[in-house]
Design a protein around this motif. Structure first.
Motif, mmCIF file in Angstrom:
data_model
loop_
_atom_site.group_PDB
_atom_site.id
_atom_site.type_symbol
_atom_site.label_atom_id
_atom_site.label_comp_id
_atom_site.label_asym_id
_atom_site.label_seq_id
_atom_site.Cartn_x
_atom_site.Cartn_y
_atom_site.Cartn_z
ATOM 1 N N THR A 1 34.907 16.122 50.686
ATOM 2 C CA THR A 1 34.478 15.319 49.580
ATOM 3 C C THR A 1 35.410 14.134 49.210
ATOM 4 N N SER B 1 35.211 10.193 49.803
ATOM 5 C CA SER B 1 35.502 9.433 48.748
ATOM 6 C C SER B 1 36.246 8.053 48.755
ATOM 7 N N MET C 1 27.277 -0.763 47.859
ATOM 8 C CA MET C 1 27.171 0.136 46.963
ATOM 9 C C MET C 1 26.080 1.319 47.290
ATOM 10 N N TYR C 2 25.081 0.693 47.503
ATOM 11 C CA TYR C 2 23.874 1.649 47.754
ATOM 12 C C TYR C 2 24.085 2.307 49.280
ATOM 13 N N ILE D 1 26.682 5.090 48.923
ATOM 14 C CA ILE D 1 26.104 6.427 48.589
ATOM 15 C C ILE D 1 25.294 6.989 49.602
ATOM 16 N N LYS E 1 27.413 8.705 52.364
ATOM 17 C CA LYS E 1 27.930 10.000 51.900
ATOM 18 C C LYS E 1 26.955 10.872 51.675
ATOM 19 N N THR E 2 25.646 10.657 51.208
ATOM 20 C CA THR E 2 24.713 11.739 51.081
ATOM 21 C C THR E 2 24.532 12.222 52.684
#
Length: 505
Positions: free
Chosen positions: A5, A9, A466-467, A470, A473-474
């Motif tokens: 994680t 990040s 940004m999207y 995400i 990372k998902t």
């Protein structure tokens, strides 16, 4: 899970843009290389490497290749149709090929084709007994000269040393003469010399091996000159004279006759005369199951059978009432011809442009299709409705041949070597016809998809960092779930002290 994680990040959108952009660039370069390799060699580079190197290393087998040290089963040898044959209707270099070069500034013949002709001429027009004879030694090297002017100059030097050197006249007729009338005039001089030399060597043929080889050479020269004189008569419109000369030549039996295939010259001349009964008589002799086939034999047989029904044939009427017995025979003959050489219909139907035929052809290949169509297109046009019948029926052949490279219907499977040989025989400006059409290899499609997908990801990441961050990372979190699940199970099953010892190691 905690360290993963933290690592995810810390990754910025720039990292994802760089990652996807680099992936797209690399896959694009692989795609370009794969496409170039496929266009040049007809196979996938990655597939070849996998089969020949990676697969044997993993599976313990042997590489599939042509190496003499391999213990793999021998590769199947090319079938006889892949042999390169001399074109029976080859044109004259000076009077025909050279004029095309002057008009278009394009070379009509390849070096490979001309080199094969030089080997033929050396084989048939020289012999072991020529050692010590200056004129024949000059001619021996003259055939191998790459420069046409050097070949012509050597022929003149040979004639200065011996005015009765028939091979020198042959070279001048083939390359120096610029009209068919000039060619015929030179060949008539050559014929007189060849007949004198033939009579001399015929009387002395039993005096030793050297005399016997000289006799064979003089026989070859005489037959070749007579054949080319007959071709001159055909080109000048003296069809009856040409047919008689070709018919007389077909009665000869020296070894050179198996190379020249003069019966194809006779068929073409008789078709021009519209002497279809005589053509049928020639086919009855040469269209035999035990004899080698050619496009001229198969397509002439189809033309004669089509002639009986073509003028009244209508596809609409045939669909309603079915084919008559005569039409069935004609269609079967067309299917037989198309199976032998599937490239010819597009030239006869003028769906593909013709070029000058090469001096050598590959049976069942594009080179033979060009040679046949160049001389026989007019004969199909002379028969009313023949091209219409061909247009309506020729594609039906392929329904009988779902796997032409593995199994044929009336002939051997279609040879796989034709494309490479035809590219050597035909000039670079010609688009070589390929049968069957090759599908794109999997790895070209895969790399194309990978390149497009990664390029799209790079664009989206650059526009919406940004999207996309995400989403990335998902996706990585989902991908790591199975590994974390396995690790949790191991921790539950194994004692904690063993895991601590492993972590120390």
């Amino acid at each position: 899970m905690y360290f993963t994680t933290i690592f995810l990040s810390t990754l910025t959108p720039k990292f994802y843009v760089a990652l996807t952009g680099t992936s797209s660039l690399i896959s694009g370069l692989i795609l370009i290389f794969e496409w170039w390799y496929f266009r040049k060699y007809g196979a996938s580079f990655i597939e070849q490497v996998s089969l020949n190197h990676i697969s044997p290393w993993i599976g313990g087998g042997e590489a599939i290749g042509n190496s003499g040290t391999s213990n793999s089963p021998p590769q199947p040898q090319p079938v006889p149709e892949c042999k390169v044959w001399r074109n029976p209707l080859n044109l004259f270099r000076g009077a025909e090929y050279q004029r095309f070069l002057w008009a278009t500034n394009k070379e009509p013949l390849t070096y490979y084709d001309m080199n094969l002709s030089a080997q033929d001429h050396q084989t048939f027009f020289t012999c072991e007994a020529d050692a010590g004879k200056a004129e024949y030694e000059i001619m021996q090297t003259a055939w191998r000269e790459r420069n046409p002017a050097a070949r012509v100059k050597a022929a003149h030097e040979a004639l200065e040393k011996n005015p009765d050197c028939a091979p020198a006249y042959i070279l001048l007729a083939e390359e120096e003469a610029t009209t068919i009338l000039e060619v015929e005039s030179i060949l008539k001089k050559a014929l007189k010399c060849a007949e004198i030399n033939y009579k001399k060597s015929q009387l002395a043929q039993h005096q030793g091996s050297g005399s016997e080889s000289t006799y064979r050479r003089d026989t070859n020269v005489l037959i070749y000159i007579k054949r080319r004189l007959a071709m001159c008569a055909r080109k000048l419109g003296r069809l009856k004279d040409a047919a008689k000369m070709f018919r007389d030549l077909t009665k000869e039996i020296p070894p050179i006759m198996s190379v020249l295939n003069i019966h194809e010259n006779l068929i073409e001349t008789q078709l021009e005369m519209q002497a279809y009964a005589d053509v049928q008589a020639v086919l009855a002799k040469y269209d035999d199951i035990s004899l080698p086939k050619s496009a001229a034999i198969c397509y002439t047989a189809a033309l004669l059978k089509s002639r009986a029904v073509a003028d009244k044939f209508s596809p609409d009427i045939a669909c309603k009432r079915g084919l008559t017995p005569a039409e069935v025979v004609a269609v079967e003959a067309i299917h037989r011809a198309v199976e032998f050489n599937p490239h010819i219909p597009k030239y006869l139907l003028e769906m593909k442009p013709l070029i000058l035929p090469p001096e050598h052809i590959l049976k069942r290949g594009d080179s033979e299709a060009i040679a046949y169509s160049f001389f026989h297109l007019s004969h199909w046009k002379q028969v009313e409705g023949a091209l219409n019948l061909l247009h309506c029926t020729w594609e039906g052949t392929f329904r009988m041949l779902p796997y032409p490279l593995e199994r044929g219907h009336l002939f051997y499977p279609y040879p796989t070597c034709t494309e490479c040989a035809d590219k050597e025989l035909l000039p670079a400006f010609h688009d070589v016809s390929v049968y069957p059409k090759k599908e794109l290899p999997f790895f070209i499609l895969f790399t194309a998809g990978l390149c497009s997908f990664t390029a799209l990801l790079a664009l989206l990441t650059h526009q919406y960092p940004m999207y996309m961050g995400i989403v990335a990372k998902t996706m990585l979190g989902w991908a790591s779930l199975p590994f974390h699940f396995i690790l949790d199970k191991l921790e539950a099953l194994l004692p904690s002290n063993i895991l601590q010892q492993l972590s120390r190691i």
